[in-house]
Write a protein that holds these residues in place. Structure first.
Motif: not given
Ligand SMILES: Nc1ncnc2c1ncn2[C@@H]1O[C@H](COP(=O)(O)OP(=O)(O)OP(=O)(O)O)[C@@H](O)[C@H]1O
Ligand SMILES: O=P(O)(O)OC[C@H]1O[C@H](OP(=O)(O)OP(=O)(O)O)[C@H](O)[C@@H]1O
Ligand SMILES: [Mg+2]
Length: 304
Positions: A79-103
């Motif tokens: 789900g996009r909800n899970v992908l974005l949540e974990q992306g924001y979490d990583r970003a909040g902890n200073g992590g680089a974006p490691a995954f993204r939505e392809w389709r």
């Protein structure tokens, strides 16, 4: 040449999907419609790709972004909800974006919404200042609150979020909503949407290596074809040439209809790939406008 299913392990593509849950069956059905098939292992957590060197990993949906980030799998359906949540979490902890939505995949539709008790007279987000909001999506909620300039307390719950206000754990909630029945059953009302979600194909933020990249491209081409025709039908009919201007407006979703002249007289044969619903009502309208011998055919596959 098609890739051989006997490709060495490092060159095989690995896709993670939900083992069980809302997205499990439609994800597998979509990949099957792309011509993939698997030999299931005894533990049923890993399925070896037979038709193409594309294996499946069956996991909890929350693990999928991390598996992509670590390179354990190449792609995932989540789900996009899970992908974005974990992306924001990583970003909040200073992590680089490691995954993204392809389709976007067009199933598993729901929204992440903020809901308040029925009795609240909702005026706007500023009412949340100083309040406690229960959610399983802390990073998404924290980001939204910051955008709104609101200082509120985020209460993390892993499930049954809707019950938190009744238990006195929170004043409002932020959770997934589909029909709205769970909110209504808990005397809550949605007041604002933080994000619209659906199942997505997720992949790494950076490109895959050449061999797996080629396989992923092949899969994406098939996927795009499968998504494009998912609700499509092929419509065949005949009609006198003079009614063509009346018929074409009834086919606004058709890809450049093919018009063929019949040998005898002034009749035409038409073939139209319609991407919208071909309802009985629409067929009746076409018939009233002069179409004859209407036939609706399912579309099995399409490669642009
Ligand atoms: N009510 C709903 N209607 C439609 N889609 C939903 C709904 N609730 C969740 N979804 C979507 O389906 C996804 C998976 O939901 P599901 O309830 O199966 O997850 P889960 O319980 O976290 O599963 P897992 O055991 O894999 O962790 C959600 O992340 C969301 O994208
Ligand atoms: O708007 P609705 O159609 O009522 O759907 C919303 C509910 O669906 C999901 O829960 P789920 O049923 O998956 O239970 P969960 O708490 O185990 O995630 C979500 O967390 C909401 O609680
Ligand atoms: Mg989960």
């Amino acid at each position: 040449m098609s890739p051989s299913p006997n490709t060495p392990a490092r060159d095989r593509l690995r896709i993670a999907i939900q083992k069980s849950g809302r997205l499990a069956d439609p994800a597998r059905a979509l990949l099957t419609s792309c011509g993939l098939s698997w030999r299931e292992s005894r533990d049923r957590l890993f399925c070896y790709g037979e038709s193409l060197p594309v294996d499946l990993l069956l996991v909890r949906d929350d693990d999928i972004p991390g598996l992509i980030a670590e390179g354990v799998c190449d792609l995932g359906i989540v789900g996009r909800n899970v992908l974005l949540e974990q992306g924001y979490d990583r970003a909040g902890n200073g992590g680089a974006p490691a995954f993204r939505e392809w389709r976007a995949l067009g199933f598993g539709g729901c929204r992440l919404a903020l809901a308040v008790p029925d009795g609240w007279d909702w005026q706007g987000p500023e009412q949340l200042a100083g309040k406690r909001i229960a959610t399983s999506y802390p990073a998404t909620l924290t980001r939204w609150l910051a955008e709104q300039g609101i200082d509120a307390k985020v209460v993390l719950l892993s499930g049954s979020v809707e019950i938190a206000p009744r238990l006195g754990q929170a004043d409002a909630i932020c959770d997934l909503v589909s029909s709205g029945a769970t909110l209504a059953a808990n005397q809550l009302k949605p007041v604002t949407t933080l994000l619209e979600s659906e199942a997505v194909l997720a992949g790494p933020a950076d490109a895959l290596d050449a061999t797996r990249g080629e396989l992923a491209d092949l899969l994406l081409r098939r996927l795009d074809g499968a998504l494009r025709i998912r609700h499509s039908k092929l419509l065949l009919f005949q009609a006198p040439r003079r009614v063509l201007p009346d018929l074409l407006p009834l086919l606004p979703d058709a890809e450049a209809p093919t018009v063929m002249r019949l040998d005898d007289g002034d009749d035409l044969a038409l073939q139209a790939l319609c991407h919208g619903a071909v309802t009985w009502q629409r067929l009746e309208e076409l018939k009233r406008a002069g179409a004859r011998g209407l036939m609706v055919l399912p579309v099995e596959g399409m490669l642009a």
